[in-house]
Design an enzyme around this catalytic site. Structure first.
Site, PDB file in Angstrom:
ATOM      1  NE  ARG A   1      39.387  46.801  44.620  1.00 57.43           N
ATOM      2  CZ  ARG A   1      38.937  47.235  43.452  1.00 57.43           C
ATOM      3  NH1 ARG A   1      37.893  46.623  42.886  1.00 57.43           N
ATOM      4  NH2 ARG A   1      39.486  48.262  42.852  1.00 57.43           N
TER       5      ARG A   1
ATOM      6  CB  SER B   1      48.332  47.834  47.601  1.00 58.11           C
ATOM      7  OG  SER B   1      47.108  47.137  47.561  1.00 58.11           O
TER       8      SER B   1
ATOM      9  CE  LYS C   1      43.554  49.206  41.765  1.00 55.96           C
ATOM     10  NZ  LYS C   1      44.108  49.126  43.136  1.00 55.96           N
TER      11      LYS C   1
END
Length: 213
Positions: A46, A115, A145
């Protein structure tokens, strides 16, 4: 209907390690490689801020590391990149592409995750579209995040009816891992808890002890 678990083996359990944003590919590999030997179940690449060239370079290099270590590599957000580097699969957020299209592109043997935040209905739709694991969170505050939705352990228990592995993410530490596992988490996903630790190898070992407990 969700596809059978890849390779027909038991559903995975353990530590789902996610890479930090690291522009220096050599440094990224040096940070990741020693951790793969410590019993990481999956690695997710990521890097939200990287351009396409850097993402391709880093994903390809990580795939080579993971292949040697026997750890499946999952690419965040980008099914085409997962296909290009021969990764094990892809993880998609709500704005990252169509699950059914990713499944069609990558094939039935791929790992396709979604997700699902704090929504069981979203998880149900993801599995119906071809996801073979679902991720919920954030469970706890996290610096990795921005999060506006908070999942609860009860959601993990409720998601057992979906019949796919459940991933918990968001502010997870070795101390709070056992409660999530008890609620039904098969894997815990971690970035900062490992990569921001003074001793990342020690952190991986601590998570594994908590998962076993």
């Amino acid at each position: 209907m969700n596809s059978p678990w890849p390779a027909g083996g038991p559903a995975p359990r353990g530590l789902y390690l996610i890479t930090p944003d690291e522009a220096d590919t050599a440094r990224l590999l040096a940070r990741v490689e020693p951790l793969l030997a410590e019993g990481v179940t999956w690695l997710q690449y990521r890097h939200k801020g990287a351009d396409a060239a850097l993402r391709g370079q880093q994903a390809s290099a990580l795939q080579a590391l993971c292949a040697r270590a026997g750890v499946p590599l999952i690419i965040n957000d980008d099914a085409a990149l997962a296909l290009a580097v021969n990764a094990a699969g892809v993880h998609l957020g709500e704005d990252d592409g169509d699950i059914a299209a990713a499944r069609a592109l990558l094939g039935e043997a791929a790992i396709v995750g979604a997700s699902c935040y704090d929504e069981l209905d979203r998880a149900r739709r993801a599995v119906a579209a071809g996801a073979n694991y679902v991720a919920f969170g954030a469970f706890f505050p996290t610096r990795s995040k921005a999060t506006t939705r908070r999942a609860t352990p009860a959601l993990l228990a409720d998601a057992a009816v979906l019949g796919v592995p459940r991933v918990a993410i968001g502010g997870i530490t070795p101390d709070n891992t056992p409660a999530l596992v008890a609620a039904g988490a098969d894997l815990v996903a971690v970035i900062g808890g490992v990569f921001e630790a003074a001793d990342p190898i020690g952190a991986v070992r601590a998570y594994r002890r908590s998962l076993a407990a």
